[in-house]
Design a protein around this motif. Structure first.
Motif, short mmCIF file in Angstrom:
data_model
loop_
_atom_site.label_atom_id
_atom_site.label_comp_id
_atom_site.label_asym_id
_atom_site.label_seq_id
_atom_site.Cartn_x
_atom_site.Cartn_y
_atom_site.Cartn_z
N VAL A 120 -45.76 76.80 71.15
CA VAL A 120 -46.20 75.50 71.68
C VAL A 120 -45.02 74.54 71.77
O VAL A 120 -44.85 73.83 72.78
CB VAL A 120 -47.32 74.91 70.80
CG1 VAL A 120 -47.61 73.46 71.21
CG2 VAL A 120 -48.59 75.75 70.92
N ALA A 121 -44.19 74.51 70.73
CA ALA A 121 -43.04 73.61 70.73
C ALA A 121 -42.07 73.95 71.86
O ALA A 121 -41.53 73.06 72.53
CB ALA A 121 -42.33 73.67 69.38
N LEU A 122 -41.84 75.24 72.10
CA LEU A 122 -40.94 75.65 73.17
C LEU A 122 -41.51 75.27 74.54
O LEU A 122 -40.78 74.83 75.43
CB LEU A 122 -40.69 77.16 73.10
CG LEU A 122 -39.74 77.61 71.99
CD1 LEU A 122 -39.82 79.11 71.78
CD2 LEU A 122 -38.30 77.20 72.32
N PHE A 156 -41.64 72.37 79.44
CA PHE A 156 -42.56 71.94 80.49
C PHE A 156 -43.31 70.65 80.17
O PHE A 156 -44.11 70.19 80.98
CB PHE A 156 -43.60 73.04 80.76
CG PHE A 156 -43.01 74.41 80.97
CD1 PHE A 156 -42.12 74.65 82.00
CD2 PHE A 156 -43.33 75.46 80.13
CE1 PHE A 156 -41.57 75.91 82.21
CE2 PHE A 156 -42.79 76.72 80.31
CZ PHE A 156 -41.91 76.94 81.36
N GLY A 157 -43.10 70.11 78.98
CA GLY A 157 -43.78 68.88 78.61
C GLY A 157 -45.10 69.08 77.90
O GLY A 157 -45.73 68.10 77.47
N GLY A 158 -45.54 70.32 77.76
CA GLY A 158 -46.81 70.58 77.08
C GLY A 158 -47.18 72.05 77.18
O GLY A 158 -46.46 72.85 77.80
N ARG A 159 -48.30 72.41 76.58
CA ARG A 159 -48.75 73.79 76.59
C ARG A 159 -49.08 74.21 78.01
O ARG A 159 -49.66 73.45 78.78
CB ARG A 159 -49.97 73.96 75.67
CG ARG A 159 -50.45 75.40 75.56
CD ARG A 159 -51.31 75.62 74.34
NE ARG A 159 -51.77 77.01 74.29
CZ ARG A 159 -52.13 77.64 73.19
NH1 ARG A 159 -52.07 77.02 72.02
NH2 ARG A 159 -52.55 78.90 73.23
N ARG A 160 -48.72 75.45 78.35
CA ARG A 160 -48.96 75.99 79.68
C ARG A 160 -49.55 77.39 79.60
O ARG A 160 -49.14 78.20 78.78
CB ARG A 160 -47.65 76.06 80.49
CG ARG A 160 -47.03 74.71 80.82
CD ARG A 160 -47.85 73.95 81.86
NE ARG A 160 -47.19 72.72 82.27
CZ ARG A 160 -47.30 71.56 81.65
NH1 ARG A 160 -48.06 71.48 80.56
NH2 ARG A 160 -46.68 70.49 82.09
N GLY A 161 -50.50 77.67 80.47
CA GLY A 161 -51.05 79.01 80.60
C GLY A 161 -52.03 79.38 79.50
O GLY A 161 -52.25 78.65 78.54
N ALA A 192 -46.22 83.01 80.04
CA ALA A 192 -47.54 82.39 80.16
C ALA A 192 -47.53 81.28 81.20
O ALA A 192 -48.50 81.10 81.95
CB ALA A 192 -47.99 81.85 78.80
N ALA A 193 -46.43 80.53 81.26
CA ALA A 193 -46.33 79.44 82.23
C ALA A 193 -46.22 79.95 83.65
O ALA A 193 -46.58 79.24 84.59
CB ALA A 193 -45.13 78.56 81.89
N GLY A 194 -45.72 81.18 83.83
CA GLY A 194 -45.54 81.72 85.17
C GLY A 194 -46.73 82.44 85.74
O GLY A 194 -46.78 82.68 86.95
N LEU A 195 -47.69 82.81 84.91
CA LEU A 195 -48.86 83.52 85.39
C LEU A 195 -49.78 82.60 86.18
O LEU A 195 -49.71 81.38 86.08
CB LEU A 195 -49.63 84.13 84.21
CG LEU A 195 -48.88 85.20 83.40
CD1 LEU A 195 -49.72 85.64 82.21
CD2 LEU A 195 -48.50 86.40 84.27
#
Length: 303
Positions: free
Chosen positions: A218-220, A225-230, A193-196
């Protein structure tokens, strides 16, 4: 150039980016949806799919130390870690859920781990559930004879692994509207999700029941990354009762999909993902004209 304490990862050289294969399936085409298979099962013959993406950053960080990790009796993650240990000459220890298994003949999955040089240490289920507690973890590693070991969590999911899986999302930028994958611990979903890119969304299909993966994912992402991404969501309807559970309907679906497309389908994760996507497309969950990429995160175990 590697230092004397850093494993030479040449034996783990992958095929990247993994192929993106479009398949024609009338259940999708009649809804105006394209189905793509992101063939991460072809990355490496022994560290298949997300196992390569999650393990390699951790093996680099291990810097030659014994690697300790966790799993159940049929864990894909344990097998991949054991194979990596053999290829790299790293000692590995698998802490296995289920003390009762110690008194039984090893099943084919654990036998493969042992053949690859992994030492197996069986613990009761109550202790296993507490493995994240620092005191329990210290006791477990001491009992396994690996006090100075590098510990990889169950499923390989930690901040390093999540950042490793971000590359999978980056490979799919501009390739699909929805990227779907089966989830065990949430680590691969967190990274993908962070890479999209904006406008794409990730869909996770948990293979365990319980509805706990949203908080875990969310925890991962926070750790990595310091927070939710994507943009990502989970659909908990397709676990078939839990990890390793199936039904005659799922078995029939899997055999039919293999026959239609000539792709061998891994049963614990990928079968549930594909089944879920067929249900979702029939429910109208994907817009006409959209493309859905299903991540093939594993291959069938040959025994």
């Amino acid at each position: 150039m590697t230092s004397p304490d850093t494993p030479d990862l040449a034996a783990l050289r992958p095929r990247l980016p993994s192929p993106l294969q479009e398949v024609t399936d009338d259940r999708f085409t009649r809804r105006g949806v394209r189905l793509l298979l992101k063939r991460d099962d072809l990355i490496h013959p022994e560290l298949v799919g997300n196992k390569w993406r999650k393990l390699v950053p951790n093996l680099t960080a291990a810097a030659g130390r014994t690697v300790v990790t966790f799993g159940g009796a049929y864990s894909n993650h344990l097998r991949a870690t054991a194979a990596a240990g053999r290829l790299l000459g790293l000692p590995t220890i698998g802490i296995v859920r289920g003390q009762e298994l110690a008194d039984r003949p090893l099943n084919p999955s654990l036998a493969r781990c042992a053949a690859d040089g992994m030492r197996l240490h069986f613990v009761d289920r109550a202790t296993y559930r507490c493995k994240g507690d620092p005191e329990v973890l210290a006791e477990l590693t001491q009992a396994a004879g690996a006090e100075d070991a590098y510990v990889v969590p169950e499923g390989g999911s930690n901040a390093l692994a999540v950042r490793g899986c971000r590359a999978l999302g980056e490979e799919l930028r501009g390739q699909a509207d929805v990227v779907a994958l089966a989830c065990g611990t949430g680590g691969t979903l967190a990274g993908v999700a962070a890479g999209l890119e904006p406008g794409q969304r990730a869909l996770g299909i948990p293979v365990l029941k319980g509805g706990f993966l949203t908080a875990d994912t969310v925890a991962l992402q926070k750790q990595a990354f310091g927070g939710r991404r994507g943009d990502w969501t989970l659909d908990d309807r397709f676990s078939f009762g839990g990890y390793g559970r199936a039904s005659s309907a799922l078995d029939a679906f899997t055999e039919d999909f293999e026959g239609r497309h000539g792709v061998a389908v891994e049963r614990l994760y990928v079968a549930k993902l594909l089944y879920g996507l067929v249900v979702l497309v029939e429910e109208g969950a994907f817009e006409e004209g959209s493309a859905v990429a299903a991540v093939v995160t594993g291959a069938p175990f040959a025994g």
